[in-house]
Design an enzyme around this catalytic site. Sequence first.
Site, PDB file in Angstrom:
ATOM      1  CB  SER A  32      26.214 -10.566  19.656  1.00  0.00           C
ATOM      2  OG  SER A  32      27.237  -9.592  19.549  1.00  0.00           O
ATOM      3  CD  GLN A  36      29.653  -5.522  17.213  1.00  0.00           C
ATOM      4  OE1 GLN A  36      29.062  -5.019  18.163  1.00  0.00           O
ATOM      5  NE2 GLN A  36      29.705  -4.945  16.027  1.00  0.00           N
ATOM      6  CG  ASP A  94      25.746  -6.110   9.369  1.00  0.00           C
ATOM      7  OD1 ASP A  94      25.025  -5.823  10.352  1.00  0.00           O
ATOM      8  OD2 ASP A  94      26.959  -6.362   9.472  1.00  0.00           O
ATOM      9  NE  ARG A 128      21.561  -0.649  10.281  1.00  0.00           N
ATOM     10  CZ  ARG A 128      22.763  -1.209  10.230  1.00  0.00           C
ATOM     11  NH1 ARG A 128      22.875  -2.540  10.264  1.00  0.00           N
ATOM     12  NH2 ARG A 128      23.846  -0.463  10.128  1.00  0.00           N
TER      13      ARG A 128
HETATM   14  C1  S3P Z   1      29.982  -7.484  13.600  1.00  0.00           C
HETATM   15  C2  S3P Z   1      28.957  -8.225  14.140  1.00  0.00           C
HETATM   16  C3  S3P Z   1      27.536  -7.886  13.968  1.00  0.00           C
HETATM   17  C4  S3P Z   1      27.320  -6.960  12.791  1.00  0.00           C
HETATM   18  C5  S3P Z   1      28.286  -5.819  12.792  1.00  0.00           C
HETATM   19  C6  S3P Z   1      29.718  -6.316  12.745  1.00  0.00           C
HETATM   20  C7  S3P Z   1      31.373  -7.893  13.863  1.00  0.00           C
HETATM   21  O1  S3P Z   1      27.067  -7.252  15.156  1.00  0.00           O
HETATM   22  O2  S3P Z   1      25.999  -6.470  12.785  1.00  0.00           O
HETATM   23  O3  S3P Z   1      28.048  -4.970  11.672  1.00  0.00           O
HETATM   24  O4  S3P Z   1      32.303  -7.356  13.232  1.00  0.00           O
HETATM   25  O5  S3P Z   1      31.580  -8.746  14.730  1.00  0.00           O
HETATM   26  P1  S3P Z   1      26.598  -8.091  16.472  1.00  0.00           P
HETATM   27  O6  S3P Z   1      27.736  -8.830  16.995  1.00  0.00           O
HETATM   28  O7  S3P Z   1      26.097  -7.041  17.420  1.00  0.00           O
HETATM   29  O8  S3P Z   1      25.503  -8.997  15.992  1.00  0.00           O
END
Ligand code: S3P
Length: 427
Positions: A163, A165, A310, A341
């Site tokens: 992830s 994020q 995504d 989803r």
């Molecule tokens: C994102 C990371 C992804 C992605 C999200 C945006 C980011 O999520 O699905 O739309 O900006 O770091 P995850 O980190 O939960 O995989």
Amino acid sequence: MKLHKVGRLHGELHVPGDKSISQRALLFAALAEGTSKITGLSEADDVQSMAACLQQLGVKIEQKNGICYVHGRGLHGLRAPAGALDCGNSGTTMRLLAGVLAGQNFDSVLIGDHSLNSRPMRRIVEPLASMGAEIETAAEGTAPLKIHGKKLRGITYALPVASAQVKSAVLLAGLFADGKTVVIEPEQSRDHTEIMMAAMGVSVTQNNSEIRLGAERLQATEIEIPGDVSAAAFFIVAGLIVPDSEIVIKNVGLNPTRSYLIDLLKQANAQIEIQNNRNANGELIGDLKVYSSSVNGFTASGAEIPLLIDEIPVLAVLATQARGRTRFRDAKELRVKESDRIEAIDINLRKLGVQLETFADGFKIVGPQELHGGLINTFQDHRIAMAFAVASLIASGETEISNAHVATVSFPDFFDKLRHLSRQEWH
Ligand code: S3P
């Protein structure tokens, strides 16, 4: 919104600035020393959520002639907010801000909309707590997040899920921590945080799956944001499945941790050409030319999934038109996005008359299948709304999309662009 089948798609378009990079540009510029100049910033709701939270933290953000100026406050210049910080629908805003706020000398509260308040936050709270952070969640491990700012220490953290994020939350907290911070990824996820930190003068080193960060300072810089490949994906698939189409999508970000769908589709016989390649602050950019194509079924699993997470809703629509079997596995992260989803794909494809098999971690579709118009439930998820708008272009009869306006979360003028390319009027 009521949509109908179209004859062909033809023309040239720009997609909004990349959402992930836009949010990072605002946040990192806010933490930098000096004024950063950002061009191509997305105007999507999620990006505005990040901007509004930063303004509440004392950051001055100005827009002049389409250019965004962020007056950085340095790593230690944020101000305690007067009230709760509303992250809206944006997981990136909440998780990245949590990493920053954990290391401040004030307390803060992060809240979100119904969808965001039901998404998992323990995945950031746990690593941040082992850095010394104090964060309270609701009983289910969800927002609101009550953050008591603390002095942090660096850690070595092996991410349980790939992830970006979570990786970014830990790396951002690392900027405020004593000692080194090291993150190890099970599979590569998007690397915009690492690229932008490096462009702003932080020493980030990557060795296979290991990313090391030394706590330093960020320097203001000029940032050019490429077009969002995840937004382009809706038009790529539309161009491939609508007969006699030929479209050009200008200035699309082609970072390899994001553009895997293009490789995958080309291997499956999609006619996509990349033109005018260039590099902006470490991010690759190019124009995409897409022609209607007879695409073969394909499989995506394992390390491929984070590289196209995504894009899976719109790839599900493509799979209905591909020849043979298309399968997505190891994609259980889809269940904790803006909606579940896998369920949203399953329910809505069935409404259009498609047969498919779903699993806990993915789904399988055998194509080609005919689509018939139906009533789409977006589950208030922008990517579901846009994916099924693309499906409507080849469905017989009328397709109605409830709450289609939710597309503004990532793509404010999505329907205008679609209308323009198809030269149709929808209501
Ligand atoms: C994102 C990371 C992804 C992605 C999200 C945006 C980011 O999520 O699905 O739309 O900006 O770091 P995850 O980190 O939960 O995989």
